[in-house]
Design an enzyme around this catalytic site. Structure first.
Site, PDB file in Angstrom:
ATOM      1  N   TYR A   1      -6.881  10.512   4.425  1.00 25.49           N
ATOM      2  CA  TYR A   1      -5.580  10.861   3.894  1.00 25.49           C
ATOM      3  C   TYR A   1      -5.738  11.691   2.624  1.00 25.49           C
ATOM      4  O   TYR A   1      -6.851  12.028   2.197  1.00 25.49           O
ATOM      5  CB  TYR A   1      -4.775   9.813   3.504  1.00 25.49           C
TER       6      TYR A   1
ATOM      7  N   ARG B   1      -7.790   1.771  -2.383  1.00 24.81           N
ATOM      8  CA  ARG B   1      -8.839   1.887  -1.258  1.00 24.81           C
ATOM      9  C   ARG B   1      -9.581   3.075  -1.086  1.00 24.81           C
ATOM     10  O   ARG B   1      -9.135   3.986  -1.320  1.00 24.81           O
ATOM     11  CB  ARG B   1      -7.752   1.733   0.034  1.00 24.81           C
TER      12      ARG B   1
ATOM     13  N   GLY C   1      -9.048  -7.391   9.621  1.00 22.17           N
ATOM     14  CA  GLY C   1      -8.209  -6.851  10.007  1.00 22.17           C
ATOM     15  C   GLY C   1      -7.555  -7.203  11.204  1.00 22.17           C
ATOM     16  O   GLY C   1      -6.772  -7.983  11.242  1.00 22.17           O
ATOM     17  N   ARG C   2      -7.878  -6.485  12.417  1.00 20.71           N
ATOM     18  CA  ARG C   2      -7.279  -6.830  13.672  1.00 20.71           C
ATOM     19  C   ARG C   2      -7.428  -8.364  14.040  1.00 20.71           C
ATOM     20  O   ARG C   2      -6.604  -8.841  14.669  1.00 20.71           O
ATOM     21  CB  ARG C   2      -7.877  -5.964  14.976  1.00 20.71           C
TER      22      ARG C   2
ATOM     23  N   GLN D   1       0.670  -1.168   0.060  1.00 25.76           N
ATOM     24  CA  GLN D   1       0.065  -0.070   0.040  1.00 25.76           C
ATOM     25  C   GLN D   1       0.924   1.314  -0.220  1.00 25.76           C
ATOM     26  O   GLN D   1       1.680   1.327   0.748  1.00 25.76           O
ATOM     27  CB  GLN D   1      -0.817   0.159   1.349  1.00 25.76           C
TER      28      GLN D   1
END
Length: 391
Positions: free
Chosen positions: A191, A238, A339-340, A104
């Site tokens: 972002y 993304r 994810g986590r 990424q």
């Protein structure tokens, strides 16, 4: 019926299942010897990703395209020779275990602090509006790393925005040279690209502002440059429509913008769109949470599906097989990102396939430099049961 464990062909790449390990900042880099080296991927990171190579696709933690895109301390980059040598350790290990890996690429824009930017420079963004309610991991007045409010940014000039496409393309070329199978452009989570795309935040009057074409022009120029460098099918993007992470204001034109972007990405040969919805409005990596998968807007995604020929990855809140399979059964997404859950379960695919219990991650080990603790010391289920039997 499609199974989570069925293979998938992504831009000509054979993925052995539909499980994705998404990008997660873990701050386990090594400091470079020279200031221009940046923070470096290392053997410990290679071990971490290699442990999780049974995923159909691994997308690495975000990496800076250059030193001025650095927004969080201890995150790696894609701009120095030393970094590429470190990333080669990672890709070699993942490939040795039969995995597929995309890297990424990010630029955080206004979500940065001068204490970790070259020569203490000011962060940059679409405008001069500060992300007042967000936090970044930077050096405080005492020099110690802590979560802090980002500095007020400087608005990028028109020429500076245009030049950034070449910087992203160079970072993509570096990723390919380091062995990556492809790259993901981070256009989500507040972002830099989302700072431009958001109609409430972007008040620019040049060609990178105004209508939907202007607000998305920056992203499309970068995508064009990166696809030209790597080829169609080797680039993902993304997006986080409706997200508020990073102090992104509510956008009245979000659906129009999202559908326009997805259609344009499809025309450019983008392999996949990686969707994530965030719940909390803050930009604190420690406390950010995701909406559950049920938040998925089926009607909107069906419209996106009709105009985008590539794959959709769905990320956020997946913690078990039932939720993941239900999302696949909708026919609206192709791949599921955990994810986590992946932090504490290096053998996640095997645990899901066999119905083995899932371990819970320890938050205290998310962002540290404590070596393997909370990083590579989570055992696989077979190792865990063997240890328990021996005890």
């Amino acid at each position: 019926m499609t199974s989570l464990f069925d293979p998938y062909y992504l831009g000509g790449l054979h993925l052995k299942n539909r499980v994705v390990m998404p990008p997660m900042t873990r701050t386990r880099t090594t400091e470079g010897e020279l200031p221009t080296d940046g923070d470096l991927p290392n053997a410990l990171m290679a071990k971490y990703y290699g442990q999780r190579a049974s995923a159909g696709l691994i997308i690495t933690e975000p990496g800076d395209i250059d030193q001025s895109s650095h927004g969080y301390a201890r995150t790696p980059g894609h701009h120095s020779k030393a970094q590429m040598q470190g990333w080669r350790l990672v890709t070699d290990e993942v490939h040795r275990h039969g995995g597929t890996i995309f890297m990424q690429l990010w630029h955080v824009g206004r979500l940065a602090h001068s204490s970790i930017l070259p020569n203490g420079q000011t962060p940059v963004g679409a405008t001069t509006e500060r992300a007042e309610t967000s936090q970044v991991f930077a050096h405080g007045p005492d020099g110690k790393l802590q979560f802090m409010t980002p500095d007020t940014p400087r608005a990028l000039s028109t020429d500076e925005v245009a030049a950034m496409a070449g910087t992203f393309a160079k970072a993509a070329a570096n990723a390919r040279a380091a062995g990556a199978d492809g790259v993901e452009i981070h256009g989500a989570n507040g972002y830099i690209f989302e700072q431009f795309m958001n109609s409430a935040l972007n008040t620019r009057t040049d060609r990178y502002g105004g209508d939907v074409e202007g607000r998305t022009r920056f992203l499309m120029e970068v995508v064009d440059a990166v696809v030209a460098e790597l080829g169609p099918g080797r680039v993902g993007v993304r997006l986080s429509p409706f997200g508020s992470y990073g102090d992104i204001p509510k956008d009245p034109l979000v659906e129009e913008t999202f559908l326009y972007v997805v259609e344009q990405l499809g025309r450019r040969g983008v392999a996949y769109v990686h969707l994530v919805y965030e719940l909390l409005p803050t930009g604190n990596m420690e406390t950010g949470e995701f909406n559950p998968p049920e938040y998925l807007d089926h009607a909107l995604l069906a419209k996106a599906r009709a105009v985008f020929p590539g794959a959709f990855i769905w990320c956020g809140g997946f913690t078990n097989l039932a939720r993941a399979q239900a999302a696949l059964d909708s026919g609206l997404v192709d791949l599921i990102a955990f994810g986590r859950t992946y932090i504490a379960n290096p053998d996640l695919v095997e645990r899901l396939r066999h119905g083995w219990p899932l371990a819970e991650p320890d938050r205290s080990g998310f962002y540290t430099r404590n070596g393997e603790v909370g990083y590579t010391d989570y055992p696989s289920y077979s190792d865990e049961t063997s240890a328990n039997s021996a005890a």
